[in-house]
Design a protein around this motif. Structure first.
Motif, PDB file in Angstrom:
ATOM      1  N   PRO A  10      -3.695 -65.131  78.037  1.00  0.00           N
ATOM      2  CA  PRO A  10      -2.442 -64.397  78.793  1.00  0.00           C
ATOM      3  C   PRO A  10      -3.031 -62.818  78.760  1.00  0.00           C
ATOM      4  O   PRO A  10      -3.836 -62.362  77.917  1.00  0.00           O
ATOM      5  N   THR A  11      -2.123 -62.048  79.417  1.00  0.00           N
ATOM      6  CA  THR A  11      -2.125 -60.690  79.400  1.00  0.00           C
ATOM      7  C   THR A  11      -1.105 -60.297  78.539  1.00  0.00           C
ATOM      8  O   THR A  11       0.195 -60.779  79.022  1.00  0.00           O
ATOM      9  N   ALA A  12      -1.217 -59.364  77.472  1.00  0.00           N
ATOM     10  CA  ALA A  12       0.016 -58.965  76.580  1.00  0.00           C
ATOM     11  C   ALA A  12       1.117 -58.076  77.338  1.00  0.00           C
ATOM     12  O   ALA A  12       0.650 -57.241  77.943  1.00  0.00           O
ATOM     13  N   ARG A  13       2.299 -58.528  77.296  1.00  0.00           N
ATOM     14  CA  ARG A  13       3.438 -57.901  77.906  1.00  0.00           C
ATOM     15  C   ARG A  13       3.980 -56.969  76.569  1.00  0.00           C
ATOM     16  O   ARG A  13       4.646 -55.876  76.992  1.00  0.00           O
ATOM     17  N   LYS A  14       3.765 -57.255  75.422  1.00  0.00           N
ATOM     18  CA  LYS A  14       4.278 -56.354  74.464  1.00  0.00           C
ATOM     19  C   LYS A  14       2.975 -56.325  73.240  1.00  0.00           C
ATOM     20  O   LYS A  14       1.980 -56.970  73.374  1.00  0.00           O
ATOM     21  N   GLN A  15       3.147 -55.621  72.184  1.00  0.00           N
ATOM     22  CA  GLN A  15       2.346 -55.629  71.253  1.00  0.00           C
ATOM     23  C   GLN A  15       2.174 -56.648  70.207  1.00  0.00           C
ATOM     24  O   GLN A  15       3.156 -57.342  69.973  1.00  0.00           O
ATOM     25  N   GLY A  23      -5.958 -56.495  63.867  1.00  0.00           N
ATOM     26  CA  GLY A  23      -5.547 -55.130  64.678  1.00  0.00           C
ATOM     27  C   GLY A  23      -4.570 -55.604  65.731  1.00  0.00           C
ATOM     28  O   GLY A  23      -4.135 -56.650  65.878  1.00  0.00           O
ATOM     29  N   VAL A  24      -4.158 -54.485  66.452  1.00  0.00           N
ATOM     30  CA  VAL A  24      -3.439 -54.659  67.651  1.00  0.00           C
ATOM     31  C   VAL A  24      -3.964 -54.902  68.890  1.00  0.00           C
ATOM     32  O   VAL A  24      -4.911 -54.451  69.384  1.00  0.00           O
ATOM     33  N   ILE A  25      -3.183 -55.923  69.449  1.00  0.00           N
ATOM     34  CA  ILE A  25      -3.396 -56.419  70.898  1.00  0.00           C
ATOM     35  C   ILE A  25      -2.186 -55.519  71.630  1.00  0.00           C
ATOM     36  O   ILE A  25      -1.103 -55.973  71.654  1.00  0.00           O
ATOM     37  N   GLN A  26      -2.839 -54.489  72.426  1.00  0.00           N
ATOM     38  CA  GLN A  26      -1.915 -53.509  73.185  1.00  0.00           C
ATOM     39  C   GLN A  26      -1.370 -54.406  74.453  1.00  0.00           C
ATOM     40  O   GLN A  26      -2.225 -55.157  75.131  1.00  0.00           O
ATOM     41  N   PRO A  27      -0.185 -53.821  74.760  1.00  0.00           N
ATOM     42  CA  PRO A  27       0.328 -54.446  76.449  1.00  0.00           C
ATOM     43  C   PRO A  27      -0.940 -54.138  77.564  1.00  0.00           C
ATOM     44  O   PRO A  27      -1.474 -53.164  77.501  1.00  0.00           O
ATOM     45  N   ASP A 110      -8.333 -51.279  60.394  1.00  0.00           N
ATOM     46  CA  ASP A 110      -7.840 -49.968  59.905  1.00  0.00           C
ATOM     47  C   ASP A 110      -7.051 -49.278  61.221  1.00  0.00           C
ATOM     48  O   ASP A 110      -5.993 -48.573  60.841  1.00  0.00           O
ATOM     49  N   ALA A 111      -7.527 -49.407  62.301  1.00  0.00           N
ATOM     50  CA  ALA A 111      -6.621 -48.718  63.561  1.00  0.00           C
ATOM     51  C   ALA A 111      -5.218 -49.456  63.688  1.00  0.00           C
ATOM     52  O   ALA A 111      -4.260 -48.550  63.841  1.00  0.00           O
ATOM     53  N   GLY A 112      -5.063 -50.575  63.277  1.00  0.00           N
ATOM     54  CA  GLY A 112      -4.113 -51.449  63.784  1.00  0.00           C
ATOM     55  C   GLY A 112      -2.986 -50.941  62.475  1.00  0.00           C
ATOM     56  O   GLY A 112      -2.000 -50.643  62.801  1.00  0.00           O
ATOM     57  N   ARG A 113      -3.434 -50.704  61.150  1.00  0.00           N
ATOM     58  CA  ARG A 113      -2.647 -50.248  60.245  1.00  0.00           C
ATOM     59  C   ARG A 113      -2.197 -48.863  60.566  1.00  0.00           C
ATOM     60  O   ARG A 113      -0.891 -48.439  60.395  1.00  0.00           O
ATOM     61  N   ARG A 116       0.521 -49.196  63.002  1.00  0.00           N
ATOM     62  CA  ARG A 116       1.930 -49.601  62.541  1.00  0.00           C
ATOM     63  C   ARG A 116       2.409 -48.598  61.606  1.00  0.00           C
ATOM     64  O   ARG A 116       3.814 -48.657  61.574  1.00  0.00           O
ATOM     65  N   ALA A 117       1.711 -48.002  60.980  1.00  0.00           N
ATOM     66  CA  ALA A 117       2.278 -46.822  60.065  1.00  0.00           C
ATOM     67  C   ALA A 117       3.026 -45.942  60.829  1.00  0.00           C
ATOM     68  O   ALA A 117       3.869 -45.180  60.276  1.00  0.00           O
ATOM     69  N   ALA A 118       2.588 -45.578  61.905  1.00  0.00           N
ATOM     70  CA  ALA A 118       3.047 -44.642  62.649  1.00  0.00           C
ATOM     71  C   ALA A 118       4.272 -44.809  63.549  1.00  0.00           C
ATOM     72  O   ALA A 118       5.139 -43.992  63.903  1.00  0.00           O
ATOM     73  N   ALA A 119       4.365 -46.151  63.644  1.00  0.00           N
ATOM     74  CA  ALA A 119       5.632 -46.608  64.385  1.00  0.00           C
ATOM     75  C   ALA A 119       6.973 -46.566  63.538  1.00  0.00           C
ATOM     76  O   ALA A 119       7.061 -46.357  62.413  1.00  0.00           O
TER      77      ALA A 119
END
Length: 119
Positions: A10-15, A23-27, A110-113, A116-119
């Motif tokens: 699927p294509t992500a609709r949310k993070q 790591g983060v899977i972006q919308p 590391d980029a995901g951390r 998430r820390a900035a959120a």
């Protein structure tokens, strides 16, 4: 081995968070979604496309081992690459590629951390 499973892309609709590199899977990004039953327990695994490509590469290597039937456990790709790399004895760059895949996973983690820390 699973009792049953389904796999979609699927294509992500949310993070989302990748089950391999964390790591983060972006919308808007595609990812692998595997849902199934293993040993009587239902579970779902979301994997970013770079980790899917790394897993696909690793599992076709002759050094992957096993008894002819591939065994793969979600969430262990980093460890599997670490185990695989020293087993590669050839000088065709595959060992370097296995280590490179590990480094790329670490960078996504590391980029995901940071995100998430900035959120």
């Amino acid at each position: 081995m699973s009792d049953f499973q389904t796999e979609t892309t699927p294509t992500a609709r949310k993070q989302h968070k990748c089950c391999e590199c964390y790591g983060v899977i972006q919308p808007g990004q595609q990812y692998s979604l595997v849902t199934g039953c293993w040993g009587g327990d239902m579970d779902t695994f979301k994997t970013c496309m770079p980790c899917v490509e790394a897993r696909t590469w690793a599992t076709v290597q002759p050094e992957w081992g096993g008894d002819g039937e591939h065994l793969y456990y979600f969430g262990r790709l980093d460890e599997d690459l670490a185990d695989l790399a020293p087993e590669i004895r050839s000088h065709d760059g595959r060992r370097f590629h296995a280590y490179r895949l590990q480094v790329l996973m670490t960078r996504r983690r590391d980029a995901g951390r940071t995100i998430r820390a900035a959120a």
